[in-house]
Design a protein around this motif. Structure first.
Motif, PDB file in Angstrom:
ATOM      1  N   ASN A 180      -3.023  -6.962  -1.045  1.00  0.00           N
ATOM      2  CA  ASN A 180      -3.920  -8.112  -1.162  1.00  0.00           C
ATOM      3  C   ASN A 180      -3.226  -9.404  -1.589  1.00  0.00           C
ATOM      4  N   ASN A 181      -2.310  -9.302  -2.554  1.00  0.00           N
ATOM      5  CA  ASN A 181      -1.646 -10.521  -3.039  1.00  0.00           C
ATOM      6  C   ASN A 181      -0.862 -11.223  -1.928  1.00  0.00           C
ATOM      7  N   VAL A 182      -0.128 -10.442  -1.159  1.00  0.00           N
ATOM      8  CA  VAL A 182       0.679 -11.017  -0.078  1.00  0.00           C
ATOM      9  C   VAL A 182      -0.219 -11.533   1.041  1.00  0.00           C
ATOM     10  N   ILE A 183      -1.293 -10.812   1.327  1.00  0.00           N
ATOM     11  CA  ILE A 183      -2.240 -11.277   2.349  1.00  0.00           C
ATOM     12  C   ILE A 183      -2.796 -12.647   1.954  1.00  0.00           C
ATOM     13  N   HIS A 184      -3.167 -12.755   0.679  1.00  0.00           N
ATOM     14  CA  HIS A 184      -3.670 -14.021   0.159  1.00  0.00           C
ATOM     15  C   HIS A 184      -2.633 -15.140   0.340  1.00  0.00           C
ATOM     16  N   GLU A 185      -1.367 -14.858  -0.025  1.00  0.00           N
ATOM     17  CA  GLU A 185      -0.298 -15.854   0.090  1.00  0.00           C
ATOM     18  C   GLU A 185      -0.089 -16.297   1.531  1.00  0.00           C
ATOM     19  N   GLU A 186      -0.114 -15.343   2.465  1.00  0.00           N
ATOM     20  CA  GLU A 186       0.118 -15.671   3.874  1.00  0.00           C
ATOM     21  C   GLU A 186      -0.991 -16.568   4.434  1.00  0.00           C
ATOM     22  N   ILE A 187      -2.228 -16.282   4.066  1.00  0.00           N
ATOM     23  CA  ILE A 187      -3.339 -17.107   4.548  1.00  0.00           C
ATOM     24  C   ILE A 187      -3.263 -18.505   3.948  1.00  0.00           C
ATOM     25  N   GLU A 188      -2.995 -18.585   2.636  1.00  0.00           N
ATOM     26  CA  GLU A 188      -2.888 -19.884   1.981  1.00  0.00           C
ATOM     27  C   GLU A 188      -1.731 -20.704   2.558  1.00  0.00           C
ATOM     28  N   LYS A 189      -0.647 -20.043   2.908  1.00  0.00           N
ATOM     29  CA  LYS A 189       0.501 -20.746   3.481  1.00  0.00           C
ATOM     30  C   LYS A 189       0.124 -21.403   4.810  1.00  0.00           C
ATOM     31  N   ARG A 190      -0.635 -20.694   5.627  1.00  0.00           N
ATOM     32  CA  ARG A 190      -1.059 -21.256   6.916  1.00  0.00           C
ATOM     33  C   ARG A 190      -2.061 -22.405   6.714  1.00  0.00           C
ATOM     34  N   LEU A 191      -2.912 -22.259   5.700  1.00  0.00           N
ATOM     35  CA  LEU A 191      -3.855 -23.349   5.404  1.00  0.00           C
ATOM     36  C   LEU A 191      -3.112 -24.597   4.942  1.00  0.00           C
ATOM     37  N   ASN A 192      -2.111 -24.420   4.065  1.00  0.00           N
ATOM     38  CA  ASN A 192      -1.352 -25.562   3.551  1.00  0.00           C
ATOM     39  C   ASN A 192      -0.529 -26.238   4.645  1.00  0.00           C
ATOM     40  N   ASN A 202       0.844  -1.194   0.000  1.00  0.00           N
ATOM     41  CA  ASN A 202       0.000   0.000   0.000  1.00  0.00           C
ATOM     42  C   ASN A 202       0.883   1.248   0.000  1.00  0.00           C
ATOM     43  N   PRO A 203       0.640   2.192  -0.890  1.00  0.00           N
ATOM     44  CA  PRO A 203       1.515   3.370  -0.983  1.00  0.00           C
ATOM     45  C   PRO A 203       1.465   4.265   0.257  1.00  0.00           C
ATOM     46  N   LEU A 204       0.377   4.221   1.013  1.00  0.00           N
ATOM     47  CA  LEU A 204       0.261   5.094   2.189  1.00  0.00           C
ATOM     48  C   LEU A 204       0.968   4.498   3.402  1.00  0.00           C
ATOM     49  N   THR A 205       0.690   3.246   3.714  1.00  0.00           N
ATOM     50  CA  THR A 205       1.242   2.623   4.921  1.00  0.00           C
ATOM     51  C   THR A 205       2.474   1.774   4.653  1.00  0.00           C
ATOM     52  N   ASP A 243       6.196 -14.985  13.733  1.00  0.00           N
ATOM     53  CA  ASP A 243       5.601 -15.336  12.446  1.00  0.00           C
ATOM     54  C   ASP A 243       4.289 -14.594  12.181  1.00  0.00           C
ATOM     55  N   ASP A 244       3.863 -13.748  13.104  1.00  0.00           N
ATOM     56  CA  ASP A 244       2.620 -12.992  12.905  1.00  0.00           C
ATOM     57  C   ASP A 244       2.769 -12.034  11.732  1.00  0.00           C
ATOM     58  N   PHE A 245       1.656 -11.678  11.126  1.00  0.00           N
ATOM     59  CA  PHE A 245       1.676 -10.895   9.884  1.00  0.00           C
ATOM     60  C   PHE A 245       0.587  -9.838   9.897  1.00  0.00           C
ATOM     61  N   MET A 246       0.868  -8.734   9.188  1.00  0.00           N
ATOM     62  CA  MET A 246      -0.131  -7.679   9.042  1.00  0.00           C
ATOM     63  C   MET A 246      -0.079  -7.120   7.628  1.00  0.00           C
ATOM     64  N   GLY A 247      -1.276  -6.909   7.028  1.00  0.00           N
ATOM     65  CA  GLY A 247      -1.364  -6.349   5.683  1.00  0.00           C
ATOM     66  C   GLY A 247      -2.441  -5.273   5.605  1.00  0.00           C
ATOM     67  N   HIS A 248      -2.425  -4.557   4.481  1.00  0.00           N
ATOM     68  CA  HIS A 248      -3.363  -3.449   4.271  1.00  0.00           C
ATOM     69  C   HIS A 248      -4.099  -3.695   2.948  1.00  0.00           C
ATOM     70  N   GLU A 249      -5.401  -4.033   3.048  1.00  0.00           N
ATOM     71  CA  GLU A 249      -6.174  -4.299   1.833  1.00  0.00           C
ATOM     72  C   GLU A 249      -6.436  -3.036   1.033  1.00  0.00           C
ATOM     73  N   GLY A 250      -6.498  -1.908   1.709  1.00  0.00           N
ATOM     74  CA  GLY A 250      -6.803  -0.644   1.053  1.00  0.00           C
ATOM     75  C   GLY A 250      -7.777   0.157   1.898  1.00  0.00           C
ATOM     76  N   GLY A 251      -7.784   1.482   1.686  1.00  0.00           N
ATOM     77  CA  GLY A 251      -8.691   2.322   2.466  1.00  0.00           C
ATOM     78  C   GLY A 251      -8.420   2.201   3.946  1.00  0.00           C
ATOM     79  N   ASP A 252      -9.488   1.917   4.739  1.00  0.00           N
ATOM     80  CA  ASP A 252      -9.316   1.759   6.185  1.00  0.00           C
ATOM     81  C   ASP A 252      -9.412   0.292   6.604  1.00  0.00           C
TER      82      ASP A 252
END
Length: 450
Positions: free
Chosen positions: A278-290, A270-273, A338-347
């Motif tokens: 979204n892509n990385v958030i998706h990858e992180e969730i899928e990694k934990r599922l796998n 995200n350019p602001l924060t 190993d905790d993670f944080m991402g920004h989907e956009g907006g708030d």
């Protein structure tokens, strides 16, 4: 200052080592050869002394009278020297004078005090062993062999064949050279040349091997690093050396993969924060599922943000978003590495943590948000407890101070199979959270989520 390359250093070390090895080998060979030559010359001196003694005593016996002896002895010495049996001889009498010499002495040349003392002790010796002396002069590199010359004296002229008394008439000082450095060098010349050639060839071979096994791979790594720096991130190197260099090459490839991932994350951030998108958030969730790990996904949404943004402007809205991002990032210190944080956009933010850390983290976020968000409002709005703005439908309404709705989705009590499934559940949980007044965290396993 000129920078030395590894190759030039190796070549320098090899040259120094080669010179040192050749020098040490030559020194040892010359030293051993000198010892051998010295021993040979000592033996030569002993045998030569016996030959000289016999020849000179025979000459003395053949001389008709004592006056003729010096001249006869001179002739004998000349012959011995020409034959190579001796190098230098001085014949001395009891009066401490040199009567015959193959060197610079002529006539009755007097001896120095030291030689006079040696001569006296030899003439006064009472045993045959004491009459023979050998001395080594290391400074002059010579061997001095003192040999008694015995004149047979007949006590009864008519009984010469029955009895003789042995009497020391002269002392012969015979000089032989010790082994010298030139002779030693001549003796070891060919072996030294051969060993020097072998050492040089061995070092050339080692240099070539080092160049192939170390310097070559280092050049490959260096060139690859330059290409990676130029942006060629798809480059991989293959060094099958089966040693530490291969490990470095594999680490280099792993680093390149990490750079590709970092680049992808940076492009998706995200350019602001500057947080992953979204892509990385998706990858992180899928990694934990796998990996079939237990986890909690926390979705964050600001309540009444649009009204705040409309009244205070985009700049103030960005401050509210960045404040929320900072608080949520700070909360990760309560979880695991190993905790993670991402920004989907907006708030909208997404946080991934473990089930046991979910409550401490969300409690911290809610507490810090409620405490710090008020600093973005003016005094009048804070006293009223609300702002007046238009809704999405265009109606003028009162909007409370912003709060934070946290919706949690977990696979603690039920399986989760995909990213899409998680987002769908989250949408339902978020509706429940937003209906609850104030800042709140709602987990999908809680009764309130159903």
């Amino acid at each position: 200052m000129t920078r030395l390359t590894i190759q030039s250093r190796i070549i320098t070390y090899m040259i120094v080592t080669t010179v040192a090895l050749i020098a040490v080998f030559t020194f040892m060979q010359v030293n051993n050869q000198l010892k051998t030559l010295t021993q040979q010359n000592i033996l030569r001196a002993k045998f030569g002394a016996m030959l000289v003694k016999n020849a000179l005593e025979n000459t003395m016996a053949e001389a008709s009278n004592a006056k003729q002896q010096p001249e006869a002895l001179k002739e004998t010495l000349t012959g011995l020297k020409q034959s190579g049996i001796i190098e230098d001889v001085e014949i001395m009498d009891k009066d401490a004078g040199i009567i015959v010499s193959t060197g610079k002495y002529t006539g009755n040349t007097a001896l120095n005090a030291k030689e006079q003392h040696i001569l006296k002790s030899l003439f006064e010796a009472k045993t045959q062993a004491q009459q023979y002396q050998s001395k080594i002069d290391k400074q002059k590199k010579i061997i001095l062999q003192y040999v008694p010359l015995i004149q047979a004296v007949c006590l009864a002229p008519d009984a010469a064949a029955t009895y003789q008394e042995k009497n020391i008439t002269y002392i012969a000082k015979i000089t032989y050279k010790l082994g010298n450095i030139n002779n030693a060098l001549k003796s070891v010349y060919l072996p030294c040349i051969f060993i020097a050639i072998m050492i040089v060839l061995a070092n050339i071979f080692l240099t070539i091997m080092l160049s192939k096994t170390i310097i070559g791979p280092l050049h490959i790594l260096n060139n690859a690093s330059k290409e990676i720096a130029a942006g060629k991130l798809e480059l991989r190197i293959n060094l099958a050396t089966e040693d530490e260099i291969e490990e470095v090459a594999n680490t280099f490839n792993d680093m390149t993969v990490a750079l590709v991932n970092m680049k992808a994350r940076a492009e998706n951030a995200n350019p602001l924060t500057k947080l992953p998108g979204n892509n990385v958030i998706h990858e992180e969730i899928e990694k934990r599922l796998n990996d079939k790990r237990k986890f909690v996904v926390v979705y964050s949404d600001l309540d009444n943000f649009k009204a705040f943004n409309d009244k205070y402007g985009i700049g103030a809205g960005d401050k509210a978003i960045k404040l929320t991002a900072q608080i949520m990032q700070d909360s990760l210190k309560l979880g695991s590495a190993d905790d993670f944080m991402g920004h989907e956009g907006g708030d909208d933010f997404v946080l991934l943590t473990t089930p046991e850390a979910a409550k401490p983290i969300t409690d911290y976020i809610i507490s810090e948000f409620d405490k710090n968000i008020r600093a973005l409002y003016n005094k009048d709005d804070l006293e009223r407890g609300y702002i007046v703005s238009k809704s999405r439908e265009g109606e003028t309404k009162q909007f409370p101070i912003m709060t934070l709705s946290l919706a949690g989705v977990s696979n603690i009590s039920r399986p989760l199979n995909s990213y899409g499934e998680i987002t769908n559940i989250c949408a339902s949980v978020k509706k429940v959270a937003k209906k609850t007044p104030g800042s709140v965290f709602v987990l999908d396993t809680m009764p309130e989520a159903h």
